[in-house]
Design an enzyme around this catalytic site. Structure first.
Site, PDB file in Angstrom:
ATOM      1  N   LYS A   1      48.183  56.525  -8.057  1.00  0.00           N
ATOM      2  CA  LYS A   1      46.786  56.126  -8.317  1.00  0.00           C
ATOM      3  C   LYS A   1      45.822  57.200  -7.837  1.00  0.00           C
ATOM      4  O   LYS A   1      44.894  57.574  -8.536  1.00  0.00           O
ATOM      5  CB  LYS A   1      46.502  54.806  -7.580  1.00  0.00           C
ATOM      6  CG  LYS A   1      45.021  54.477  -7.439  1.00  0.00           C
ATOM      7  CD  LYS A   1      44.793  53.162  -6.731  1.00  0.00           C
ATOM      8  CE  LYS A   1      44.714  53.216  -5.244  1.00  0.00           C
ATOM      9  NZ  LYS A   1      43.488  53.751  -4.657  1.00  0.00           N
TER      10      LYS A   1
ATOM     11  N   CYS B   1      37.614  49.734  -2.045  1.00  0.00           N
ATOM     12  CA  CYS B   1      38.162  48.798  -1.070  1.00  0.00           C
ATOM     13  C   CYS B   1      37.189  48.567   0.079  1.00  0.00           C
ATOM     14  O   CYS B   1      36.561  49.515   0.554  1.00  0.00           O
ATOM     15  CB  CYS B   1      39.482  49.338  -0.508  1.00  0.00           C
ATOM     16  SG  CYS B   1      40.904  48.805  -1.438  1.00  0.00           S
TER      17      CYS B   1
ATOM     18  N   ARG C   1      44.439  46.407  -8.659  1.00  0.00           N
ATOM     19  CA  ARG C   1      43.729  47.687  -8.648  1.00  0.00           C
ATOM     20  C   ARG C   1      44.685  48.855  -8.469  1.00  0.00           C
ATOM     21  O   ARG C   1      44.412  49.959  -8.934  1.00  0.00           O
ATOM     22  CB  ARG C   1      42.697  47.716  -7.498  1.00  0.00           C
ATOM     23  CG  ARG C   1      41.505  46.813  -7.738  1.00  0.00           C
ATOM     24  CD  ARG C   1      40.461  47.032  -6.669  1.00  0.00           C
ATOM     25  NE  ARG C   1      40.353  48.453  -6.434  1.00  0.00           N
ATOM     26  CZ  ARG C   1      40.177  49.021  -5.255  1.00  0.00           C
ATOM     27  NH1 ARG C   1      40.067  48.292  -4.184  1.00  0.00           N
ATOM     28  NH2 ARG C   1      40.097  50.320  -5.144  1.00  0.00           N
TER      29      ARG C   1
ATOM     30  N   ARG D   1      32.574  53.534   4.526  1.00  0.00           N
ATOM     31  CA  ARG D   1      32.982  54.509   3.520  1.00  0.00           C
ATOM     32  C   ARG D   1      31.798  55.268   2.889  1.00  0.00           C
ATOM     33  O   ARG D   1      31.612  55.266   1.668  1.00  0.00           O
ATOM     34  CB  ARG D   1      33.840  53.856   2.432  1.00  0.00           C
ATOM     35  CG  ARG D   1      35.029  53.144   3.005  1.00  0.00           C
ATOM     36  CD  ARG D   1      35.993  52.733   1.954  1.00  0.00           C
ATOM     37  NE  ARG D   1      36.891  53.810   1.555  1.00  0.00           N
ATOM     38  CZ  ARG D   1      37.739  53.730   0.545  1.00  0.00           C
ATOM     39  NH1 ARG D   1      37.787  52.657  -0.184  1.00  0.00           N
ATOM     40  NH2 ARG D   1      38.528  54.733   0.251  1.00  0.00           N
ATOM     41  N   PRO D   2      30.995  55.923   3.730  1.00  0.00           N
ATOM     42  CA  PRO D   2      29.893  56.707   3.165  1.00  0.00           C
ATOM     43  C   PRO D   2      30.431  57.963   2.476  1.00  0.00           C
ATOM     44  O   PRO D   2      31.599  58.308   2.641  1.00  0.00           O
ATOM     45  CB  PRO D   2      29.074  57.079   4.397  1.00  0.00           C
ATOM     46  CG  PRO D   2      30.044  57.073   5.522  1.00  0.00           C
ATOM     47  CD  PRO D   2      31.095  56.061   5.180  1.00  0.00           C
ATOM     48  N   ILE D   3      29.575  58.657   1.728  1.00  0.00           N
ATOM     49  CA  ILE D   3      30.008  59.924   1.108  1.00  0.00           C
ATOM     50  C   ILE D   3      29.135  61.073   1.627  1.00  0.00           C
ATOM     51  O   ILE D   3      28.882  62.040   0.927  1.00  0.00           O
ATOM     52  CB  ILE D   3      30.012  59.858  -0.442  1.00  0.00           C
ATOM     53  CG1 ILE D   3      28.664  59.375  -0.998  1.00  0.00           C
ATOM     54  CG2 ILE D   3      31.144  58.978  -0.940  1.00  0.00           C
ATOM     55  CD1 ILE D   3      28.530  59.561  -2.514  1.00  0.00           C
TER      56      ILE D   3
HETATM   57  N1  EPU Z   1      34.168  59.369   5.647  1.00  0.00           N
HETATM   58  C1  EPU Z   1      32.840  59.462   5.990  1.00  0.00           C
HETATM   59  N2  EPU Z   1      32.036  60.244   5.234  1.00  0.00           N
HETATM   60  C2  EPU Z   1      32.484  60.910   4.120  1.00  0.00           C
HETATM   61  C3  EPU Z   1      33.833  60.829   3.788  1.00  0.00           C
HETATM   62  C4  EPU Z   1      34.664  60.031   4.568  1.00  0.00           C
HETATM   63  O1  EPU Z   1      32.408  58.872   6.965  1.00  0.00           O
HETATM   64  O2  EPU Z   1      31.678  61.586   3.467  1.00  0.00           O
HETATM   65  C5  EPU Z   1      35.056  58.547   6.468  1.00  0.00           C
HETATM   66  C6  EPU Z   1      35.632  57.373   5.692  1.00  0.00           C
HETATM   67  O3  EPU Z   1      34.749  56.273   5.693  1.00  0.00           O
HETATM   68  C7  EPU Z   1      36.918  57.116   6.432  1.00  0.00           C
HETATM   69  C8  EPU Z   1      37.342  58.519   6.853  1.00  0.00           C
HETATM   70  O4  EPU Z   1      36.180  59.324   6.826  1.00  0.00           O
HETATM   71  O5  EPU Z   1      36.683  56.343   7.556  1.00  0.00           O
HETATM   72  C9  EPU Z   1      38.387  59.156   5.956  1.00  0.00           C
HETATM   73  O6  EPU Z   1      37.979  59.055   4.607  1.00  0.00           O
HETATM   74  P1  EPU Z   1      38.598  59.896   3.426  1.00  0.00           P
HETATM   75  O7  EPU Z   1      37.457  60.506   2.709  1.00  0.00           O
HETATM   76  O8  EPU Z   1      39.679  60.780   3.919  1.00  0.00           O
HETATM   77  O9  EPU Z   1      39.277  58.732   2.591  1.00  0.00           O
HETATM   78  P2  EPU Z   1      38.955  58.376   1.115  1.00  0.00           P
HETATM   79  O10 EPU Z   1      38.885  59.623   0.356  1.00  0.00           O
HETATM   80  O11 EPU Z   1      37.848  57.413   1.063  1.00  0.00           O
HETATM   81  C10 EPU Z   1      41.402  58.326   0.273  1.00  0.00           C
HETATM   82  C11 EPU Z   1      42.239  57.381  -0.514  1.00  0.00           C
HETATM   83  C12 EPU Z   1      42.571  56.189   0.360  1.00  0.00           C
HETATM   84  C13 EPU Z   1      43.365  56.699   1.550  1.00  0.00           C
HETATM   85  C14 EPU Z   1      42.559  57.774   2.310  1.00  0.00           C
HETATM   86  C15 EPU Z   1      43.379  58.452   3.374  1.00  0.00           C
HETATM   87  C16 EPU Z   1      41.528  57.684  -2.775  1.00  0.00           C
HETATM   88  C17 EPU Z   1      40.827  57.116  -3.939  1.00  0.00           C
HETATM   89  N3  EPU Z   1      41.502  56.948  -1.684  1.00  0.00           N
HETATM   90  O12 EPU Z   1      40.254  57.598   0.663  1.00  0.00           O
HETATM   91  O13 EPU Z   1      43.381  55.331  -0.400  1.00  0.00           O
HETATM   92  O14 EPU Z   1      43.626  55.636   2.415  1.00  0.00           O
HETATM   93  O15 EPU Z   1      42.127  58.791   1.391  1.00  0.00           O
HETATM   94  O16 EPU Z   1      44.389  59.199   2.804  1.00  0.00           O
HETATM   95  O17 EPU Z   1      42.110  58.755  -2.854  1.00  0.00           O
HETATM   96  C18 EPU Z   1      44.112  53.264  -1.207  1.00  0.00           C
HETATM   97  O18 EPU Z   1      44.767  53.881  -2.043  1.00  0.00           O
HETATM   98  O19 EPU Z   1      44.229  52.031  -1.012  1.00  0.00           O
HETATM   99  C19 EPU Z   1      43.156  53.982  -0.397  1.00  0.00           C
HETATM  100  C20 EPU Z   1      42.206  53.373   0.288  1.00  0.00           C
END
Ligand code: EPU
Length: 446
Positions: free
Chosen positions: A22, A116, A421, A121-123
């Site tokens: 996914k 989820c 999902r 989960r901010p960006i």
């Molecule tokens: N974070 C921030 N600011 C940002 C980016 C991230 O605060 O700008 C925080 C997040 O809120 C989190 C941490 O940093 O607490 C790590 O976030 P990351 O960006 O690494 O995770 P993600 O990209 O949101 C992806 C996967 C997740 C997986 C994580 C860890 C996708 C679509 N999602 O999430 O997968 O758990 O990386 O590998 O690739 C799932 O498949 O169920 C899932 C949640």
């Protein structure tokens, strides 16, 4: 709305073929926006998130045909550069279109991304990087959209403050058609990022993993179409592996990625779970003998993934002794705990001593709601029993489904759209392993 009625307990036995990842498929669909040529993706999972992402790119001028596990994406119309709220807000990765849209059209309007419910989960890390590349981005709280524009996206040197998986991929996608060189530091090492890189390289992108947690992208003017096969899903493999051991069963997995599961396999071995390497891509997972309690601390790759902690906690309800699961990546990934407790699990929240939480944890410490716990202690073994449970996020959903399969009696699972999902034909595949699962409309009499 639908629910599952699950009759347990069942020892799961048989063969399973792992579907495409996914967390690669979604990003590869976004990457199709980098070209007007045809993109063909093979081994794409038939899951809800993929269908939503195809809707997202269709709103951006693409047309897609998704048959079996093959998606063909072609240009259909000009790009409106806006992702409607009702589509984008359903999927966190919809924000990744920012890079392709900014480099190709100089503007993008995207809703605050959903996904989820496992934390704030901010960006912010993505946005900060794009700004360094020359984008102007504002969030309008009156309409819930990010408004981004640029005259020209330019290469930049960007160091992520903390690991971010999709943040790394967002800036990677932004750098490909940007002018000049982009150097990204402290990037995510997840193997799914590498699979996306391989696909982009097939499209002609110039990307190099140049050192430990470092990546260099040389901007080029144009990408071409490509055909690419998505890697199998590691998280799905871990779910089925735990299903085998926790149900006292025996499952052979095809399309296995065990070479990328070292942290999981080490923990499984320590706990007394069995696995056998049949060949390079086939692994048998099975119950051997009594299980022992094993602690895990989640971490970015190559550590024990956050996505595995929920099913691991379930496995630990079947192990003798006390184990601790410490979540360090997301601040709210224990929504399954209260539901497992309804089924008889003995789980308590604990607060591990951490010297400097602001730097230790991967999430932004300030986003953490008051009273949140980052760890749980599981006391096992427990005979789980039936209950009515509600699912709040994808991995919690898979975990609760496993719990109802190994628990005794008839259970009712609500919120199963969360499982849909990310897991392809989930009840069919577990039914083929012996489980008794029926999907019914929530309002139907059962
Ligand atoms: N974070 C921030 N600011 C940002 C980016 C991230 O605060 O700008 C925080 C997040 O809120 C989190 C941490 O940093 O607490 C790590 O976030 P990351 O960006 O690494 O995770 P993600 O990209 O949101 C992806 C996967 C997740 C997986 C994580 C860890 C996708 C679509 N999602 O999430 O997968 O758990 O990386 O590998 O690739 C799932 O498949 O169920 C899932 C949640």
């Amino acid at each position: 709305m639908e629910k599952f009625i699950v009759d347990g307990p069942t020892r799961l036995k048989g063969d399973v073929t792992i579907a495409g990842a996914k967390n690669v498929a979604l990003k590869a669909i976004v990457a199709s926006l980098l070209t007007d040529e045809e993109v063909i993706l093979e081994n794409v999972p038939q899951i809800r998130d993929v269908h939503v992402m195809l809707e997202v790119v269709e709103h951006l001028g693409k047309h897609s045909v998704f048959e079996k596990s093959r998606v063909v994406i072609r240009k259909n119309s000009s790009c409106a550069c806006t992702v409607p709220l009702e589509v984008g807000a359903r999927l966190r990765t919809s924000s990744m279109v920012l890079g392709p849209l900014l480099t190709r059209y100089g503007k993008a309007i995207i809703p605050n991304p959903g996904g989820c419910r496992i934390g704030a989960r901010p960006i912010d890390r993505h946005i900060e990087g794009l700004k360094k590349m020359g984008a102007s981005i504002t969030y309008d709280s009156t309409d819930g959209y990010f408004h981004a524009q640029t005259k020209k996206l330019e290469g930049a040197e960007i160091t992520f403050e903390k690991n971010t998986h999709t943040g790394t991929e967002t800036l990677l996608l932004a750098g490909i058609l940007a002018q000049g060189k982009t150097i990204l530091r402290n990037v995510a090492e997840e193997v799914e990022v590498d699979d996306l890189i391989r696909f982009l390289q097939h499209m002609g992108a110039n990307i190099k993993r140049s050192g430990v947690r470092e990546m260099i992208i040389e901007g080029i003017p144009k990408l071409h179409g490509a055909t690419y096969t998505i890697m199998p899903d590691r998280n799905e493999e871990v779910t089925f592996a735990i299903a085998a051991v926790a149900s006292l069963g025996d499952i052979t997995i095809h399309n296995s990625q065990r070479h990328y599961l070292t942290a999981f396999l080490n923990a499984l071995t320590k706990a007394g779970g069995g696995y056998e390497e049949i060949d390079r891509t086939t692994t048998r997972y099975f119950y051997k003998d009594h299980l022992h309690a094993v602690d895990v601390v989640t971490a970015p790759y190559p550590g024990f993934m956050t996505d595995w902690q929920a099913p691991w906690a379930l496995l630990m309800t079947q192990a003798k002794g006390e184990s601790v699961v410490h979540e360090t990546v997301f601040e709210n990934r224990f929504t399954y705990v209260e539901e497992l407790k309804k089924m008889g699990a003995h789980i308590a929240y604990v607060d591990p001593e951490v010297k400097n939480p602001k730097t230790f944890y991967n999430f932004n410490w300030k986003d953490r709601p008051f009273g949140t716990h980052q760890a749980i202690r599981i006391m096992g073994p427990t005979n789980l029993h039936n209950a009515v449970v509600t699912i709040n996020d994808l991995r919690a959903g898979a975990t609760l489904l496993l719990a109802t399969i190994i628990g005794s009696g008839k259970s009712y699972l609500y919120g199963i759209e969360q499982i849909d999902r990310g897991y392809e034909h989930v009840e069919k595949r577990f039914t083929a392993l012996g489980a008794h699962i029926v999907r019914v409309k929530e309002d139907a009499v059962s």
